[in-house]
Design a protein around this motif. Sequence first.
Motif, mmCIF file in Angstrom:
data_model
loop_
_atom_site.group_PDB
_atom_site.id
_atom_site.type_symbol
_atom_site.label_atom_id
_atom_site.label_comp_id
_atom_site.label_asym_id
_atom_site.label_seq_id
_atom_site.Cartn_x
_atom_site.Cartn_y
_atom_site.Cartn_z
ATOM 1 N N GLY A 38 1.084 6.483 -2.643
ATOM 2 C CA GLY A 38 1.675 5.171 -2.415
ATOM 3 C C GLY A 38 3.175 5.078 -2.522
ATOM 4 N N VAL A 39 3.896 6.208 -2.757
ATOM 5 C CA VAL A 39 5.347 6.129 -2.929
ATOM 6 C C VAL A 39 6.016 7.329 -2.266
ATOM 7 N N THR A 40 7.146 7.099 -1.602
ATOM 8 C CA THR A 40 7.989 8.178 -1.127
ATOM 9 C C THR A 40 9.427 7.679 -1.036
ATOM 10 N N LEU A 41 10.337 8.589 -0.693
ATOM 11 C CA LEU A 41 11.762 8.278 -0.640
ATOM 12 C C LEU A 41 12.342 8.774 0.676
ATOM 13 N N ASP A 77 0.830 -1.201 0.000
ATOM 14 C CA ASP A 77 0.000 0.000 0.000
ATOM 15 C C ASP A 77 0.866 1.253 0.000
ATOM 16 N N LEU A 78 2.038 1.160 0.649
ATOM 17 C CA LEU A 78 3.001 2.263 0.629
ATOM 18 C C LEU A 78 4.375 1.690 0.327
ATOM 19 N N LEU A 79 5.031 2.257 -0.679
ATOM 20 C CA LEU A 79 6.385 1.863 -1.069
ATOM 21 C C LEU A 79 7.340 2.984 -0.672
ATOM 22 N N VAL A 80 8.375 2.635 0.090
ATOM 23 C CA VAL A 80 9.372 3.609 0.528
ATOM 24 C C VAL A 80 10.712 3.243 -0.108
ATOM 25 N N GLY A 81 11.217 4.123 -0.949
ATOM 26 C CA GLY A 81 12.522 3.909 -1.563
ATOM 27 C C GLY A 81 13.624 4.360 -0.628
ATOM 28 N N ALA A 82 14.317 3.405 -0.053
ATOM 29 C CA ALA A 82 15.463 3.683 0.816
ATOM 30 C C ALA A 82 16.692 3.028 0.198
ATOM 31 N N ASP A 83 16.749 3.061 -1.127
ATOM 32 C CA ASP A 83 17.729 2.269 -1.878
ATOM 33 C C ASP A 83 18.912 3.084 -2.384
#
Length: 371
Positions: free
Chosen positions: A285-288, A142-148
């Motif tokens: 649905g997306v953040t960084l 439901d929520l994607l967190v880019g910590a890449d």
Amino acid sequence: MSIAIVGAGLGGLALARVLHVNGMDCVVYERDPSRDVRGQGGMLDIHSGQRALREAGLVDQFHAIARGEGQDMRLLEPDGTLLLQEDTPEGAPLERPEVDRADLRDLLLDSLPEHTVRWGRAFESADTGVLRFADGSNATYDLLVGADGANSRVRALLTDARPAHIGQNVVELRIADIDRTHPDLASMVGRGNYWVLGNGRSLAAQRNGDGCVRIGLSFYNTAEDWFATSGIPFDDPAAVRTRLVEEFTGWDPRFTALIAACDDTVAPRAITALPVGLTWPPTPGVTLLGDAAHLMPPVGEGANMALLDGALLGLALAAHPDDFPAAVEAYEREMFERTSAAARMSADMQELLMSPDAARRILAFFRPDGV
């Protein structure tokens, strides 16, 4: 609702830990096959990031592994002139302690429930609530967190911005067990950070908790292809040391002796950064977080900002457990302002480092009153 975090670096793990402390589940997907598959780098100066560790309930454990003596600093000019020496008294406050990145990562990993981190899951793409991985597997979110990190693949879901070379190339070296192998050089470097700056070059030596000294030789105002055009044979460590000593001709012999004493660990690294003040429109649905959101020059802010990002996003989600868009909006609003200020400061510091009289200008930065 499910929270998927891509990347098991400091920021992603801080987010996972704060969510866990607040009774919320998440899954961290990491491309590395295990936690020990590769080195995690040297020491980190943790200052503002200590707030994140307090929110994570780990600040006491952090103080137990931090090196207060790592706050020591020596600043010199290429001719050997000592401009500044700060030695940390016993029992001094841990305002900017150094900690081994691997130890800090282990602290965060060990604080999470088993199976929170899914190893060997390299992110490939995402759309309509589905993550796809390089091994052919997928997962919903439901929520994607880019910590890449710096080369984030999640970032492309939010912005076309990419890191750009900032005119600095670094060769990373090390001396293992320096107290035994080179006690004279160990005494010279001291217990913390040792900087020599000037003439478009810098030598930064840093004592690590495992007894080694990591050394970074920076070449400023150089092109992105400098490693290819420099003529330094990076596949031959002995020849690399010889050539690097030549690059620092005219510097005090103590500094070139430090380079000559390094072992065969050689890592060339081109330095890149994202635009200062980077933002993106709210995207459902997306953040960084961390370097994926605001990669900065390496002057001591990146890890602190990543830890804060993770903790503050976790707190925002805990405050809005049924409204992820509101949580992300609140997080991004604060994060954009805070990290833009840090990125501007980092860019200003980078400009000082690239100046011909860098050591004197850095001294004025640390001692504006001349004391």
